[in-house]
Design a protein around this motif. Structure first.
Motif, PDB file in Angstrom:
ATOM      1  N   MET A  12       1.043  -1.316  -0.196  1.00  0.00           N
ATOM      2  CA  MET A  12      -0.005  -0.079   0.498  1.00  0.00           C
ATOM      3  C   MET A  12       0.819   1.625  -0.180  1.00  0.00           C
ATOM      4  SD  MET A  12      -2.974   1.241   2.337  1.00  0.00           S
ATOM      5  CE  MET A  12      -4.176   0.001   2.196  1.00  0.00           C
ATOM      6  N   SER A  13       0.452   2.703  -0.607  1.00  0.00           N
ATOM      7  CA  SER A  13       1.122   2.916  -0.743  1.00  0.00           C
ATOM      8  C   SER A  13       1.034   4.426   0.553  1.00  0.00           C
ATOM      9  CB  SER A  13       0.871   4.009  -1.756  1.00  0.00           C
ATOM     10  OG  SER A  13      -0.370   4.534  -2.108  1.00  0.00           O
ATOM     11  N   GLU A  14       1.448   5.173   0.498  1.00  0.00           N
ATOM     12  CA  GLU A  14       2.224   5.679   1.831  1.00  0.00           C
ATOM     13  C   GLU A  14       1.187   6.742   1.481  1.00  0.00           C
ATOM     14  OE1 GLU A  14       4.952   9.909   3.169  1.00  0.00           O
ATOM     15  OE2 GLU A  14       5.461   8.350   1.346  1.00  0.00           O
ATOM     16  N   ILE A  15       0.357   7.688   2.564  1.00  0.00           N
ATOM     17  CA  ILE A  15      -0.527   8.942   2.785  1.00  0.00           C
ATOM     18  C   ILE A  15      -0.074  10.165   2.808  1.00  0.00           C
ATOM     19  CG2 ILE A  15      -2.655   9.673   4.060  1.00  0.00           C
ATOM     20  CD1 ILE A  15      -3.455   7.082   4.878  1.00  0.00           C
ATOM     21  N   VAL A  16      -0.432  10.784   2.292  1.00  0.00           N
ATOM     22  CA  VAL A  16       0.128  12.282   1.864  1.00  0.00           C
ATOM     23  C   VAL A  16      -0.465  13.069   2.282  1.00  0.00           C
ATOM     24  CG1 VAL A  16       1.681  12.068   0.489  1.00  0.00           C
ATOM     25  CG2 VAL A  16      -0.356  13.054  -0.792  1.00  0.00           C
ATOM     26  N   LEU A  17      -2.185  12.949   2.687  1.00  0.00           N
ATOM     27  CA  LEU A  17      -3.447  13.663   2.894  1.00  0.00           C
ATOM     28  C   LEU A  17      -4.650  12.921   3.808  1.00  0.00           C
ATOM     29  CD1 LEU A  17      -4.545  16.663   2.783  1.00  0.00           C
ATOM     30  CD2 LEU A  17      -5.487  16.423   0.851  1.00  0.00           C
ATOM     31  N   GLU A  18      -4.717  13.368   5.088  1.00  0.00           N
ATOM     32  CA  GLU A  18      -5.616  12.745   5.309  1.00  0.00           C
ATOM     33  C   GLU A  18      -6.861  13.296   6.468  1.00  0.00           C
ATOM     34  OE1 GLU A  18      -5.872   8.371   7.806  1.00  0.00           O
ATOM     35  OE2 GLU A  18      -4.423  10.037   8.623  1.00  0.00           O
ATOM     36  N   LEU A  19      -7.778  13.532   5.901  1.00  0.00           N
ATOM     37  CA  LEU A  19      -9.140  14.374   6.800  1.00  0.00           C
ATOM     38  C   LEU A  19      -9.661  13.266   7.872  1.00  0.00           C
ATOM     39  CD1 LEU A  19      -8.782  16.230   4.514  1.00  0.00           C
ATOM     40  CD2 LEU A  19     -10.593  17.319   5.147  1.00  0.00           C
ATOM     41  N   GLN A  20     -10.141  13.429   8.855  1.00  0.00           N
ATOM     42  CA  GLN A  20     -10.752  12.371  10.451  1.00  0.00           C
ATOM     43  C   GLN A  20     -11.166  13.405  11.008  1.00  0.00           C
ATOM     44  OE1 GLN A  20      -7.077  11.609  12.450  1.00  0.00           O
ATOM     45  NE2 GLN A  20      -6.083  10.362  10.805  1.00  0.00           N
ATOM     46  N   ASP A  21     -12.979  12.805  10.565  1.00  0.00           N
ATOM     47  CA  ASP A  21     -13.865  13.729  10.670  1.00  0.00           C
ATOM     48  C   ASP A  21     -13.825  15.214  10.853  1.00  0.00           C
ATOM     49  OD1 ASP A  21     -16.385  13.685  12.533  1.00  0.00           O
ATOM     50  OD2 ASP A  21     -15.724  13.627  14.357  1.00  0.00           O
ATOM     51  N   VAL A  22     -14.083  15.499  10.380  1.00  0.00           N
ATOM     52  CA  VAL A  22     -13.705  17.122   9.988  1.00  0.00           C
ATOM     53  C   VAL A  22     -14.979  17.972   9.194  1.00  0.00           C
ATOM     54  CG1 VAL A  22     -13.309  19.107   8.470  1.00  0.00           C
ATOM     55  CG2 VAL A  22     -11.281  17.166   8.561  1.00  0.00           C
ATOM     56  N   ALA A  23     -15.337  18.588  10.068  1.00  0.00           N
ATOM     57  CA  ALA A  23     -16.466  19.448   9.984  1.00  0.00           C
ATOM     58  C   ALA A  23     -16.714  21.091   9.497  1.00  0.00           C
ATOM     59  CB  ALA A  23     -17.491  19.882  11.142  1.00  0.00           C
ATOM     60  N   VAL A  24     -17.347  21.706   9.437  1.00  0.00           N
ATOM     61  CA  VAL A  24     -16.758  22.691   8.972  1.00  0.00           C
ATOM     62  C   VAL A  24     -18.305  23.751   8.692  1.00  0.00           C
ATOM     63  CG1 VAL A  24     -15.646  24.864   7.437  1.00  0.00           C
ATOM     64  CG2 VAL A  24     -14.893  23.492   7.078  1.00  0.00           C
ATOM     65  N   GLU A  25     -18.451  25.131   9.599  1.00  0.00           N
ATOM     66  CA  GLU A  25     -19.523  25.947   9.862  1.00  0.00           C
ATOM     67  C   GLU A  25     -18.871  27.366   9.376  1.00  0.00           C
ATOM     68  OE1 GLU A  25     -20.384  24.966  14.206  1.00  0.00           O
ATOM     69  OE2 GLU A  25     -21.114  23.087  13.754  1.00  0.00           O
ATOM     70  N   TYR A  26     -20.019  27.956   9.502  1.00  0.00           N
ATOM     71  CA  TYR A  26     -20.539  28.736   9.308  1.00  0.00           C
ATOM     72  C   TYR A  26     -21.412  30.119   9.658  1.00  0.00           C
ATOM     73  CZ  TYR A  26     -17.351  28.770   5.010  1.00  0.00           C
ATOM     74  OH  TYR A  26     -15.542  28.571   4.321  1.00  0.00           O
ATOM     75  N   ASP A  27     -21.419  30.413  10.273  1.00  0.00           N
ATOM     76  CA  ASP A  27     -22.390  31.123  10.781  1.00  0.00           C
ATOM     77  C   ASP A  27     -23.504  30.007  12.225  1.00  0.00           C
ATOM     78  OD1 ASP A  27     -21.802  33.835  10.394  1.00  0.00           O
ATOM     79  OD2 ASP A  27     -22.971  33.867   8.615  1.00  0.00           O
ATOM     80  N   GLY A  28     -22.484  29.043  12.421  1.00  0.00           N
ATOM     81  CA  GLY A  28     -23.287  27.726  13.406  1.00  0.00           C
ATOM     82  C   GLY A  28     -24.645  27.059  12.475  1.00  0.00           C
ATOM     83  N   HIS A  29     -23.920  27.393  11.132  1.00  0.00           N
ATOM     84  CA  HIS A  29     -24.842  26.349  10.456  1.00  0.00           C
ATOM     85  C   HIS A  29     -23.350  25.232   9.498  1.00  0.00           C
ATOM     86  CE1 HIS A  29     -27.555  29.762  10.406  1.00  0.00           C
ATOM     87  NE2 HIS A  29     -28.635  28.423  10.474  1.00  0.00           N
ATOM     88  N   ALA A  30     -23.883  24.198   9.426  1.00  0.00           N
ATOM     89  CA  ALA A  30     -23.054  23.343   8.882  1.00  0.00           C
ATOM     90  C   ALA A  30     -22.579  23.583   8.147  1.00  0.00           C
ATOM     91  CB  ALA A  30     -23.196  21.371   9.646  1.00  0.00           C
ATOM     92  N   VAL A  31     -21.885  23.698   7.087  1.00  0.00           N
ATOM     93  CA  VAL A  31     -21.706  23.086   5.004  1.00  0.00           C
ATOM     94  C   VAL A  31     -20.277  21.994   4.581  1.00  0.00           C
ATOM     95  CG1 VAL A  31     -21.956  25.396   5.107  1.00  0.00           C
ATOM     96  CG2 VAL A  31     -19.410  25.109   5.081  1.00  0.00           C
ATOM     97  N   LEU A  32     -19.510  21.866   5.742  1.00  0.00           N
ATOM     98  CA  LEU A  32     -19.072  20.275   4.974  1.00  0.00           C
ATOM     99  C   LEU A  32     -18.715  19.396   6.232  1.00  0.00           C
ATOM    100  CD1 LEU A  32     -17.228  19.424   2.625  1.00  0.00           C
ATOM    101  CD2 LEU A  32     -15.232  20.616   3.998  1.00  0.00           C
ATOM    102  N   ASP A  33     -19.405  18.183   6.343  1.00  0.00           N
ATOM    103  CA  ASP A  33     -18.877  17.211   7.103  1.00  0.00           C
ATOM    104  C   ASP A  33     -18.088  15.926   5.790  1.00  0.00           C
ATOM    105  OD1 ASP A  33     -19.159  16.175   9.130  1.00  0.00           O
ATOM    106  OD2 ASP A  33     -20.396  14.943   9.492  1.00  0.00           O
ATOM    107  N   VAL A  34     -16.673  15.477   7.057  1.00  0.00           N
ATOM    108  CA  VAL A  34     -15.752  14.798   5.766  1.00  0.00           C
ATOM    109  C   VAL A  34     -15.409  13.610   7.093  1.00  0.00           C
ATOM    110  CG1 VAL A  34     -14.893  14.315   4.983  1.00  0.00           C
ATOM    111  CG2 VAL A  34     -15.423  16.083   4.024  1.00  0.00           C
TER     112      VAL A  34
END
Length: 64
Positions: A1-23
């Motif tokens: 298996m190849s090396e992981i160069v970028l990883e997102l773990q349970d990421v959420a972004v909010e604007y003005d209290g509203h969820a806009v991204l959930d990964v």
């Protein structure tokens, strides 16, 4: 298996209290190409800003 160069773990972004991204999990391995497709307002630019460290997540980790 190849090396992981970028990883997102349970990421959420909010604007003005509203969820806009959930990964729950995203990994990019060395040599892979990632394409973002989606409708307007689906979070493509928000994800790119997060990956460029221009935006701080409300929760989770971005690991390089």
């Amino acid at each position: 298996m190849s090396e992981i160069v970028l990883e997102l773990q349970d990421v959420a972004v909010e604007y003005d209290g509203h969820a806009v991204l959930d990964v729950p999990y995203l990994a990019l391995h060395r040599g892979e190409v990632l394409t973002l497709l989606g409708e307007n307002g689906s979070g493509k630019t928000t994800l790119l800003r997060l990956l460029g460290l221009l935006l701080r997540p409300a929760r989770g980790q971005v690991v390089f």
